[in-house]
Design an enzyme around this catalytic site. Structure first.
Site, short mmCIF file in Angstrom:
data_model
loop_
_atom_site.label_atom_id
_atom_site.label_comp_id
_atom_site.label_asym_id
_atom_site.label_seq_id
_atom_site.Cartn_x
_atom_site.Cartn_y
_atom_site.Cartn_z
N GLU A 1 -31.53 31.21 -36.52
CA GLU A 1 -32.37 30.92 -35.36
C GLU A 1 -32.28 29.43 -35.02
O GLU A 1 -32.22 29.06 -33.85
CB GLU A 1 -33.83 31.32 -35.64
CG GLU A 1 -34.06 32.81 -35.80
CD GLU A 1 -33.99 33.57 -34.48
OE1 GLU A 1 -33.76 32.94 -33.42
OE2 GLU A 1 -34.18 34.80 -34.49
N GLU B 1 -36.71 30.04 -30.11
CA GLU B 1 -35.92 30.07 -31.35
C GLU B 1 -36.70 29.40 -32.48
O GLU B 1 -36.68 29.87 -33.62
CB GLU B 1 -34.58 29.37 -31.15
CG GLU B 1 -33.72 29.91 -30.02
CD GLU B 1 -33.27 31.35 -30.18
OE1 GLU B 1 -33.62 32.00 -31.19
OE2 GLU B 1 -32.57 31.86 -29.29
N HIS C 1 -39.27 31.85 -33.57
CA HIS C 1 -38.69 32.90 -34.41
C HIS C 1 -38.49 32.39 -35.84
O HIS C 1 -38.72 33.12 -36.81
CB HIS C 1 -37.35 33.36 -33.84
CG HIS C 1 -37.45 33.98 -32.49
ND1 HIS C 1 -36.34 34.36 -31.76
CD2 HIS C 1 -38.53 34.31 -31.73
CE1 HIS C 1 -36.74 34.88 -30.61
NE2 HIS C 1 -38.06 34.85 -30.56
N TYR D 1 -43.09 32.94 -41.88
CA TYR D 1 -44.32 33.70 -42.11
C TYR D 1 -44.04 34.91 -43.00
O TYR D 1 -44.82 35.23 -43.90
CB TYR D 1 -44.88 34.12 -40.75
CG TYR D 1 -46.16 34.92 -40.74
CD1 TYR D 1 -47.14 34.78 -41.72
CD2 TYR D 1 -46.40 35.83 -39.71
CE1 TYR D 1 -48.32 35.51 -41.67
CE2 TYR D 1 -47.56 36.56 -39.64
CZ TYR D 1 -48.52 36.40 -40.63
OH TYR D 1 -49.68 37.14 -40.57
N GLU E 1 -26.24 36.43 -30.89
CA GLU E 1 -27.48 37.03 -30.41
C GLU E 1 -27.30 38.47 -29.95
O GLU E 1 -28.21 39.29 -30.10
CB GLU E 1 -28.05 36.19 -29.27
CG GLU E 1 -28.51 34.80 -29.70
CD GLU E 1 -29.33 34.11 -28.63
OE1 GLU E 1 -30.54 33.95 -28.83
OE2 GLU E 1 -28.74 33.74 -27.59
N GLU F 1 -35.22 37.99 -27.41
CA GLU F 1 -33.76 37.96 -27.52
C GLU F 1 -33.09 38.73 -26.39
O GLU F 1 -31.97 38.40 -25.98
CB GLU F 1 -33.31 38.52 -28.88
CG GLU F 1 -33.69 37.66 -30.08
CD GLU F 1 -32.97 36.32 -30.12
OE1 GLU F 1 -31.99 36.13 -29.36
OE2 GLU F 1 -33.39 35.46 -30.91
N HIS G 1 -32.74 36.25 -23.79
CA HIS G 1 -31.70 35.29 -24.13
C HIS G 1 -30.32 35.86 -23.81
O HIS G 1 -29.46 35.18 -23.24
CB HIS G 1 -31.74 34.95 -25.62
CG HIS G 1 -33.02 34.37 -26.09
ND1 HIS G 1 -33.28 34.09 -27.43
CD2 HIS G 1 -34.15 34.00 -25.41
CE1 HIS G 1 -34.50 33.59 -27.55
NE2 HIS G 1 -35.04 33.52 -26.34
#
Length: 337
Positions: free
Chosen positions: A78, A109, A112, A118, A182, A216, A219
């Site tokens: 990312e 990004e 992400h 996380y 991607e 995404e 993107h």
């Protein structure tokens, strides 16, 4: 596509004092995508990922390996996309509406990356092991080297975007990070991640992936539109030799992803193995080839039809119905005829 009442100008350019006035919009697709991206804004901790801990605890070693392997790949890549955008795209695009979208994409990004952090903070995953894998596992390192090879050229050299070769380098970089990374590699991993939810596991993790895929998909839509815009405005790029090079990049990427997936699931898990994933990869690659105007190569049907209810690529990324463009979809491939 430029509006009818505006002088013809190129989306490519490096003038600092150019592109400082947003209106009138020249590339409506870029402005529309920016507004969609703003509407999609989310934050990882809005999802209660801790509710998945019980699921993670009862998963098999192979299943936990798959989640760890995905985090090993997604987390650094990312940030690698951000380098591609910062060094290889943003400096060479001259339309302010495109700059707006690219700025939002770079934030996404980063978001992400924090989402995957996380996951690492919440699940009992060995962070050092996960971080090390992207250079220690040969198949993962090979994918990263492929991307770095293109991005390094953008970071270490200044493109002369006024030349034919400079424009080709720009397109090569777009294909490497957007179409391959991607549009194929990320989507392959998304399917694996969402497969757990199909078995009523890691449902909140699945929701996190849903939100990432929503970003995404935009993107990918932006990148494809940008490639087609550059080709429309610079038809001299579409030679048979350049078309063959771009096509081969995608085919090489599939071979790398197939080996990666064999390492991701060396023994398979319930309802999923590398053969299944790689069929999906070939299906994705054919869609990307079509979107660039090539004939399909592999002929695989979608083995993960259940994705249609979650994140079907063709539904999320429908470039040529929702977007009013004058592009010839086969701008590259027609040079081969």
């Amino acid at each position: 596509m430029t509006t009818n009442d505006q002088p013809a100008r190129s989306i490519l350019g490096t003038g600092i004092s150019d592109g400082l006035l947003l209106k009138p919009i020249r590339y409506e697709w870029a402005y529309d995508l920016y507004n969609q991206a703003v509407a999609n804004t989310w934050f990882p901790h809005e999802i209660q990922l801790g509710e998945d801990l019980a699921d993670f605890g009862r998963m098999t070693d192979e299943e936990r390996h798959a989640v760890t392997f995905l985090m090993s790949y997604f987390n650094p890549n990312e940030l690698l996309v951000n380098k591609a955008l910062a060094f290889g795209v943003y400096p060479y695009v001259n339309a302010p509406e495109a700059h707006l979208y690219l700025a939002k994409q770079m934030w996404e990004e980063a978001n992400h990356c924090m989402a995957f952090e996380y996951v690492l903070e919440t699940f009992p995953i060995d962070r050092d092991e996960a971080y090390a894998a992207h250079v220690a596992v040969p198949s993962m390192a090979a994918k990263e080297e492929f991307e770095v090879r293109y991005i390094s050229r953008m970071a270490e050299q200044t493109l002369d975007i006024s030349t034919l070769e400079g424009k080709r380098d720009f397109v090569r970089n777009l294909v490497a990070y957007n179409v391959v990374l991607e549009g194929i590699w990320f989507y392959s991993g998304f399917m694996v991640a969402l497969s757990f939810r199909q078995r009523n596991l890691l449902r909140n993790f699945g929701s996190l992936i849903d939100w990432i895929v929503r970003d995404e998909s935009l993107h990918l839509k932006f990148g494809i539109n940008l490639v087609l815009t550059v080709l429309e405005e610079n038809p001299e790029l579409a030679t048979a030799e350049f078309a063959a090079e771009i096509r081969q990049m995608i085919l090489d990427a599939v071979a790398m992803e197939e080996q990666y997936n064999r390492d991701l699931l060396p023994n398979g898990i319930l309802g999923l193995n590398s053969t299944y994933i790689n069929s999906y990869v070939r299906y994705l690659a054919d869609r990307r080839l079509e979107e660039l105007g090539f004939a399909t190569h592999f002929g695989d049907s979608n083995p993960a039809k259940w994705m249609a209810t979650a994140n079907d690529t063709l539904q999320l990324v429908n470039f040529f119905e929702a977007t009013n463009t004058s592009y010839e979809v086969n701008a590259i491939a027609r040079a081969q005829r």
